[in-house]
Structure formats: structure tokens, C-alpha cells
Design a protein around this motif. Structure first.
Motif, PDB file in Angstrom:
ATOM      1  N   GLY A 127       9.503  -5.199  -5.913  1.00 48.45           N
ATOM      2  CA  GLY A 127       8.863  -5.010  -4.616  1.00 48.45           C
ATOM      3  C   GLY A 127       9.213  -6.120  -3.647  1.00 48.45           C
ATOM      4  O   GLY A 127       9.426  -5.879  -2.446  1.00 48.45           O
ATOM      5  N   ALA A 128       9.290  -7.345  -4.155  1.00 49.00           N
ATOM      6  CA  ALA A 128       9.674  -8.468  -3.296  1.00 49.00           C
ATOM      7  C   ALA A 128      11.110  -8.306  -2.799  1.00 49.00           C
ATOM      8  O   ALA A 128      11.420  -8.620  -1.646  1.00 49.00           O
ATOM      9  CB  ALA A 128       9.520  -9.782  -4.056  1.00 49.00           C
ATOM     10  N   LEU A 129      11.986  -7.802  -3.669  1.00 47.21           N
ATOM     11  CA  LEU A 129      13.369  -7.550  -3.249  1.00 47.21           C
ATOM     12  C   LEU A 129      13.410  -6.482  -2.153  1.00 47.21           C
ATOM     13  O   LEU A 129      14.147  -6.617  -1.164  1.00 47.21           O
ATOM     14  CB  LEU A 129      14.189  -7.099  -4.459  1.00 47.21           C
ATOM     15  N   HIS A 130      12.628  -5.441  -2.310  1.00 48.91           N
ATOM     16  CA  HIS A 130      12.540  -4.394  -1.286  1.00 48.91           C
ATOM     17  C   HIS A 130      12.082  -4.980   0.051  1.00 48.91           C
ATOM     18  O   HIS A 130      12.662  -4.682   1.114  1.00 48.91           O
ATOM     19  CB  HIS A 130      11.569  -3.320  -1.777  1.00 48.91           C
ATOM     20  N   THR A 131      11.069  -5.819   0.021  1.00 41.89           N
ATOM     21  CA  THR A 131      10.568  -6.457   1.238  1.00 41.89           C
ATOM     22  C   THR A 131      11.636  -7.336   1.871  1.00 41.89           C
ATOM     23  O   THR A 131      11.844  -7.307   3.093  1.00 41.89           O
ATOM     24  CB  THR A 131       9.322  -7.301   0.910  1.00 41.89           C
ATOM     25  N   ARG A 158       1.572  -3.182  -7.718  1.00 43.39           N
ATOM     26  CA  ARG A 158       2.491  -4.292  -7.985  1.00 43.39           C
ATOM     27  C   ARG A 158       3.685  -4.274  -7.020  1.00 43.39           C
ATOM     28  O   ARG A 158       4.054  -5.309  -6.470  1.00 43.39           O
ATOM     29  CB  ARG A 158       2.991  -4.232  -9.430  1.00 43.39           C
ATOM     30  N   TYR A 159       4.265  -3.098  -6.839  1.00 42.14           N
ATOM     31  CA  TYR A 159       5.478  -3.014  -6.027  1.00 42.14           C
ATOM     32  C   TYR A 159       5.210  -3.429  -4.583  1.00 42.14           C
ATOM     33  O   TYR A 159       6.065  -4.043  -3.936  1.00 42.14           O
ATOM     34  CB  TYR A 159       6.020  -1.580  -6.067  1.00 42.14           C
ATOM     35  N   GLY A 160       4.040  -3.119  -4.060  1.00 42.61           N
ATOM     36  CA  GLY A 160       3.736  -3.441  -2.670  1.00 42.61           C
ATOM     37  C   GLY A 160       3.083  -4.781  -2.458  1.00 42.61           C
ATOM     38  O   GLY A 160       2.733  -5.132  -1.315  1.00 42.61           O
ATOM     39  N   TRP A 161       2.931  -5.557  -3.523  1.00 38.60           N
ATOM     40  CA  TRP A 161       2.221  -6.834  -3.410  1.00 38.60           C
ATOM     41  C   TRP A 161       2.886  -7.766  -2.398  1.00 38.60           C
ATOM     42  O   TRP A 161       2.208  -8.357  -1.542  1.00 38.60           O
ATOM     43  CB  TRP A 161       2.165  -7.503  -4.785  1.00 38.60           C
ATOM     44  N   ALA A 162       4.187  -7.910  -2.456  1.00 37.37           N
ATOM     45  CA  ALA A 162       4.875  -8.841  -1.564  1.00 37.37           C
ATOM     46  C   ALA A 162       4.749  -8.406  -0.100  1.00 37.37           C
ATOM     47  O   ALA A 162       4.517  -9.231   0.785  1.00 37.37           O
ATOM     48  CB  ALA A 162       6.355  -8.951  -1.956  1.00 37.37           C
ATOM     49  N   SER A 163       4.886  -7.117   0.154  1.00 40.53           N
ATOM     50  CA  SER A 163       4.751  -6.627   1.522  1.00 40.53           C
ATOM     51  C   SER A 163       3.351  -6.871   2.058  1.00 40.53           C
ATOM     52  O   SER A 163       3.171  -7.268   3.217  1.00 40.53           O
ATOM     53  CB  SER A 163       5.068  -5.127   1.583  1.00 40.53           C
ATOM     54  N   ALA A 164       2.335  -6.627   1.217  1.00 43.16           N
ATOM     55  CA  ALA A 164       0.958  -6.834   1.657  1.00 43.16           C
ATOM     56  C   ALA A 164       0.674  -8.302   1.946  1.00 43.16           C
ATOM     57  O   ALA A 164       0.036  -8.649   2.952  1.00 43.16           O
ATOM     58  CB  ALA A 164      -0.005  -6.301   0.598  1.00 43.16           C
ATOM     59  N   ARG A 183      10.305  -0.062  -9.037  1.00 47.33           N
ATOM     60  CA  ARG A 183       9.876  -0.324 -10.412  1.00 47.33           C
ATOM     61  C   ARG A 183       8.431  -0.790 -10.321  1.00 47.33           C
ATOM     62  O   ARG A 183       8.014  -1.343  -9.318  1.00 47.33           O
ATOM     63  CB  ARG A 183      10.713  -1.421 -11.092  1.00 47.33           C
ATOM     64  N   ASP A 184       7.676  -0.599 -11.344  1.00 47.05           N
ATOM     65  CA  ASP A 184       6.290  -1.049 -11.339  1.00 47.05           C
ATOM     66  C   ASP A 184       6.254  -2.555 -11.620  1.00 47.05           C
ATOM     67  O   ASP A 184       5.770  -3.008 -12.654  1.00 47.05           O
ATOM     68  CB  ASP A 184       5.483  -0.276 -12.389  1.00 47.05           C
ATOM     69  N   HIS A 185       6.807  -3.316 -10.654  1.00 43.24           N
ATOM     70  CA  HIS A 185       7.025  -4.749 -10.874  1.00 43.24           C
ATOM     71  C   HIS A 185       7.017  -5.468  -9.527  1.00 43.24           C
ATOM     72  O   HIS A 185       7.595  -4.988  -8.545  1.00 43.24           O
ATOM     73  CB  HIS A 185       8.375  -4.941 -11.570  1.00 43.24           C
ATOM     74  N   SER A 201      -2.718   1.618  -4.274  1.00 42.45           N
ATOM     75  CA  SER A 201      -2.618   2.810  -5.112  1.00 42.45           C
ATOM     76  C   SER A 201      -1.937   2.415  -6.417  1.00 42.45           C
ATOM     77  O   SER A 201      -1.291   1.357  -6.501  1.00 42.45           O
ATOM     78  CB  SER A 201      -1.811   3.896  -4.400  1.00 42.45           C
ATOM     79  N   PRO A 202      -2.045   3.235  -7.456  1.00 42.17           N
ATOM     80  CA  PRO A 202      -1.384   2.884  -8.723  1.00 42.17           C
ATOM     81  C   PRO A 202       0.114   2.647  -8.563  1.00 42.17           C
ATOM     82  O   PRO A 202       0.686   1.775  -9.222  1.00 42.17           O
ATOM     83  CB  PRO A 202      -1.685   4.091  -9.612  1.00 42.17           C
ATOM     84  N   ARG A 203       0.780   3.407  -7.703  1.00 38.73           N
ATOM     85  CA  ARG A 203       2.222   3.253  -7.537  1.00 38.73           C
ATOM     86  C   ARG A 203       2.584   1.923  -6.885  1.00 38.73           C
ATOM     87  O   ARG A 203       3.626   1.325  -7.223  1.00 38.73           O
ATOM     88  CB  ARG A 203       2.768   4.411  -6.693  1.00 38.73           C
ATOM     89  N   TYR A 204       1.753   1.453  -5.975  1.00 37.61           N
ATOM     90  CA  TYR A 204       2.141   0.299  -5.165  1.00 37.61           C
ATOM     91  C   TYR A 204       1.334  -0.966  -5.458  1.00 37.61           C
ATOM     92  O   TYR A 204       1.527  -1.964  -4.783  1.00 37.61           O
ATOM     93  CB  TYR A 204       2.006   0.651  -3.680  1.00 37.61           C
TER      94      TYR A 204
END
Length: 314
Positions: free
Chosen positions: A52-56, A190-196, A46-48, A185-188
Motif C-alpha cells: 500500500g505504501a508503494l501504491h501511495t 492494511r493496504y490503505g494505511w499509508a494513504s490514510a 496485497r493485504d500488506h 474496510s477489510p480490503r484496505y
């Protein structure tokens, strides 16, 4: 056998395995983790930031948990514990494959085959290769060798010394997730913020140790220290900055400048700009050799540190 000796013996065996054999060509555990993480992303995206944190949490936490269970299963069998540590180390470090890819690109450039070098560059980094000339490709390779020495070798050894097999696996899981979803990237975004952000935290000690060892092993200690102190903080990455700056000083070259990722152009500060020269094709081999020396020194430092921790705990 004490846990500190298990790590020292197992990590040494695993790094030797990497030096001799490189990454396994089939069935690589990191590739399997990447496929699982991609599958989880396909269901969770999700764009959220929260998703993304849950995915991480699921991916990095799950990999670390499996490694902890495996380590617990062999904790009363020293030989098996050493073997597990060796296998985990071999699986998560990637110094030999890093050097092979860098040398392959350097060989193509030396032969005048810039198109082949462009084709191979995505195996090493995420740059857009088509707009790069020979010098820019060589610079990209040296920068990638520097950064990945920390990400693919030293950082894993540091966390292995601190946390054993779960530390080794957990660090590589976090680093892999950052490579997959941590870019802007636009897709990540927000979603990739926690991983980064988690990768920034996990990579902090390994990046500093890599920079210190590049100073020690590079042959230009004063230049490396000066470039680190003057330029590392200007880099947009808190961990790539010290590593690339110290490598630039140690090699006597300029790194940084304009680059492109996924159609997005970035103008990064030049590292070691006053004292360094433009990167040449021959500097790729010099960077690979420096990376190899840093990796071996990192093993010695991490093993010695873990042994010292074990003695203090007696």
C-alpha cells in the motif's frame, strides 16, 4: 514576475473559475488520476502495508513529479506560469460542485422527496443512505460540506501557497487516494494505511485554517470556538474534528452521532451537543454559504501569506 505573485494571481483566477464554472464535466484531471490509481491498485494490491505504501508513493509521487516538471517548463514565462497555476487550482478545488450537490439534496428534501435525496447522497459522501431519515440526511450533508471545505478547497490552497503547482496537485492526489483506499474496510485496512496516514499529515494545516475561518465567518465566533475546544478532540479524525466542530458551533447545530459506512455502524461523539439543535433542511444552504465564505477567505489568507514569504526572501 516573482513566484509569490504567480501563485496569488493564478490561484485567484482558478478559484474564480471554479466559482463560475464548477468542475469540468468531461476529462476531469482528478478523475483521470483516479482511474490511473485504480489501475495501479489492480496490479499492486496485497493485504500488506508495504504494498500500500508503494501504491501511495507511485501515485502521489508521480502526480507531484509531473506537476513539478510542468511548473519548471514555464518558470521563465510568467504568463504561462500564471495560466498553469490557474488551471491547476481550478482542477483541484471543488467548492462549487460541493455546493451544487449539497443544494440538490437539500432541494429534494425540501420538496419531500426523501428517496431522491437518498439517491444523490452517495455523490457527496460514503454514508449508507437507505437507513437515513430526512434529518439524518440533512446532518450528513452539513457534515460533508464542512469536511470537504477543508479537503476540496482550503487544504489545496494552503499547499499551493507552500509548494506552488506541485503542492496543489500533490495535496489533491493524496486526498483522492485516501478517499479510494484509506477507509477501514477489510480490503484496505492494511493496504490503505499509508494513504490514510499521509492524508492526515497533509490535511492538518488546512483543517486548522478552515476551523479558524469558520470561527471568523460564521457569525457565532464564541460558540464556534467553544465547540472546537470542547469537542474536536473527541472526533476519530484529527482533521475532521476541528472542522466539523467549528462549523457546528458557527451554525448553532449538533453534528456527529450514529452513522453507517459500507455496512459498518459507527457511534461518533456529538459535536456542539449542549448548545446546538438538530440539523434542519434549511441548514444545508447555511452550510454552503459558510463554506463559500471560508473558501474566499482562505484564498486571501494563502495569497497574502505567499506574498509575505516572497518579500521576506528578497
Amino acid at each position: 514576475m516573482r513566484a509569490d505573485r504567480i501563485f496569488a494571481y493564478g490561484a485567484a483566477a482558478g478559484l474564480i473559475g471554479d466559482l463560475l464554472l464548477g468542475d469540468p464535466r468531461r476529462g476531469h484531471p482528478v478523475a483521470a488520476f483516479g482511474r490511473a490509481a485504480a489501475g495501479a491498485e489492480s496490479r499492486l494490491w496485497r493485504d500488506h502495508r508495504g504494498w500500500g505504501a508503494l501504491h501511495t508513493l507511485l501515485c502521489a509521487g508521480g502526480a507531484t513529479g509531473v506537476a513539478a516538471l510542468a511548473a519548471r517548463a514555464v518558470r521563465d514565462r510568467p504568463a504561462a506560469a500564471v495560466a498553469l497555476t490557474a488551471a491547476a487550482t481550478w482542477s483541484v478545488v471543488g467548492g462549487t460542485s460541493l455546493g451544487r450537490e449539497a443544494r440538490a439534496i437539500g432541494g429534494a428534501l425540501a420538496a419531500g422527496d426523501v428517496e431522491l435525496a437518498r439517491e444523490r447522497l452517495p455523490h457527496l459522501c460514503g454514508r449508507d443512505p437507505q437507513a437515513l431519515d430526512e434529518q439524518q440526511i440533512a446532518r450528513a450533508v452539513v457534515e460533508s460540506v464542512a469536511e470537504n471545505t477543508s479537503d476540496a478547497v482550503v487544504g489545496a490552497l494552503v499547499w499551493g501557497a507552500l509548494g506552488g503547482v506541485p503542492g496543489l496537485v500533490g495535496f489533491r492526489a493524496v486526498n483522492t487516494l485516501d478517499a479510494m483506499v484509506g477507509h477501514k474496510s477489510p480490503r484496505y485496512r492494511r493496504y490503505g494505511w499509508a494513504s490514510a496516514r499521509l492524508d492526515d499529515v497533509a490535511g492538518w494545516p488546512g483543517a486548522r485554517l478552515t476551523a479558524v475561518l469558520a470561527v471568523a465567518a460564521g457569525g457565532r465566533p464564541r460558540d464556534a470556538v467553544r465547540a472546537w475546544r470542547a469537542d474536536a478532540g473527541r472526533h476519530p479524525s484529527p482533521n475532521a474534528g476541528p472542522v466539523e466542530a467549528s462549523f457546528a458551533g458557527a451554525l448553532g447545530v449538533r453534528l456527529g452521532g450514529t452513522l453507517a459506512y459500507g455496512g459498518r455502524v459507527e457511534h461518533r461523539p456529538v459535536l456542539n451537543g449542549e448548545a446546538g439543535r438538530d440539523v434542519r433542511v434549511t441548514d444545508i444552504e447555511r452550510a454552503v454559504r459558510l463554506s463559500r465564505r471560508v473558501s474566499v477567505l482562505a484564498l486571501a489568507v494563502c495569497a497574502a501569506g505567499r506574498l509575505a514569504m516572497g518579500r521576506r526572501g528578497e
